[in-house]
Design a protein around this motif. Sequence first.
Motif, PDB file in Angstrom:
ATOM      1  N   ILE A 252       0.839  -1.203   0.000  1.00 52.09           N
ATOM      2  CA  ILE A 252       0.000   0.000   0.000  1.00 52.09           C
ATOM      3  C   ILE A 252       0.875   1.254   0.000  1.00 52.09           C
ATOM      4  O   ILE A 252       0.589   2.229  -0.709  1.00 52.09           O
ATOM      5  N   SER A 253       1.952   1.243   0.788  1.00 51.43           N
ATOM      6  CA  SER A 253       2.857   2.398   0.844  1.00 51.43           C
ATOM      7  C   SER A 253       3.504   2.659  -0.517  1.00 51.43           C
ATOM      8  O   SER A 253       3.585   3.806  -0.976  1.00 51.43           O
ATOM      9  N   MET A 254       3.978   1.574  -1.165  1.00 48.86           N
ATOM     10  CA  MET A 254       4.581   1.732  -2.494  1.00 48.86           C
ATOM     11  C   MET A 254       3.549   2.204  -3.501  1.00 48.86           C
ATOM     12  O   MET A 254       3.846   3.040  -4.373  1.00 48.86           O
ATOM     13  N   PHE A 255       2.330   1.687  -3.399  1.00 44.95           N
ATOM     14  CA  PHE A 255       1.241   2.075  -4.297  1.00 44.95           C
ATOM     15  C   PHE A 255       0.998   3.585  -4.225  1.00 44.95           C
ATOM     16  O   PHE A 255       0.891   4.265  -5.251  1.00 44.95           O
ATOM     17  N   VAL A 256       0.925   4.100  -3.007  1.00 50.17           N
ATOM     18  CA  VAL A 256       0.698   5.543  -2.813  1.00 50.17           C
ATOM     19  C   VAL A 256       1.929   6.336  -3.253  1.00 50.17           C
ATOM     20  O   VAL A 256       1.809   7.377  -3.913  1.00 50.17           O
ATOM     21  N   ARG A 257       3.111   5.837  -2.914  1.00 47.67           N
ATOM     22  CA  ARG A 257       4.351   6.561  -3.223  1.00 47.67           C
ATOM     23  C   ARG A 257       4.558   6.723  -4.720  1.00 47.67           C
ATOM     24  O   ARG A 257       5.077   7.756  -5.172  1.00 47.67           O
ATOM     25  N   LEU A 258       4.152   5.740  -5.491  1.00 45.29           N
ATOM     26  CA  LEU A 258       4.377   5.795  -6.941  1.00 45.29           C
ATOM     27  C   LEU A 258       3.528   6.857  -7.628  1.00 45.29           C
ATOM     28  O   LEU A 258       3.763   7.190  -8.787  1.00 45.29           O
TER      29      LEU A 258
END
Length: 351
Positions: A324-330
Amino acid sequence: MNSCHHKSNLSPHQTLLYCLTTSSCFVASLYIFVPPAVQRLPRDDPLHIRWRSAVIVAFVFICISIYPWLFCQAAIENDDNHDKEPSFLVYLGIVRQQSLAECIVQDVKILLHACVLYLGSFSCTWIEIYQYACQLQSDELTNNTRISTNSNVHFSPTPLLLHMIKSIQQTVLQPKLSSLHQCSTNQTIRWIHLRNLLIAPIVEEIVFRSLLLPPLLSHYTTTQSAWIAPLFFGVAHFHHHYTKRHLYADSKHLMASLVLQWGYTTLFGAYASHVFVRTGSLWGVCAVHSFCNWMGLPEVGFVRRGSMLFGYRWLIGILYGVGISMFVRLFDSEMNWFPEVSVIGSLVRGA
């Protein structure tokens, strides 16, 4: 009409009315033009699916044909820039101005971005493969120990990696091949997969993304448009519960199901809308829609004490958080995963 000078003659209220009318007509067409005898068939009946698919595909072609008459101004002969204006199909994301290689790279990025969100679900699958491989190795050791005791013959253990390969074959490949065989031999399963993975994603993305977002962007910001369009997408799914209302024990269960479905479709619609507006890629968003239909809701059964994954619940939970963190960060423009400037927004506001 080869080129389109996108106009915003409709007021914000008229634009919202256009969105409501389009989404309402999309749903109404399924009840008006599908014969009553077919409507009484189960939703997964092949004849029912074929009828509904034919109706909504025809509806989409009509909407695409009408769109330039509603939102493209007539050519201005003395306007030198008019010849440089894109086709209205570019505004809809059906045709893109980038090269084929650039389009493919961007669409792969869109799909990988959606995959990141399912990092926890993928980890569940790999842990199940690992556990099955460990069980195979344990069974082999037990077998070999018993044989060695009786015959004084010693066996060298098979490496865990080879058991992993066998586990992948038995837990992933064989079920997938069996599913493909069922698709080729079972008409019902074949049409269900065609509906869920091909027809519905393409049709719904054209209606609720391509046809709604460019007009909304004429009056609202990218973020506002990305959240307004999904409201129509979520409401349009309510009719599924009308046809399945007899499956619920009482009105509370029906209402809870409605709220859950509306919430999920609205959140997904906001994500798909944002990606479409940022990239201008209808086909990339269709691929994500198909992928999410195939994956379903994220796996949460690992939190149950009786689950075979219960012992890995903290690891899986952490991987979900990482995903989820990577999803938002991208989404951050600094990551260069998506165009920094909204492609569709720039087209509409620069028209």
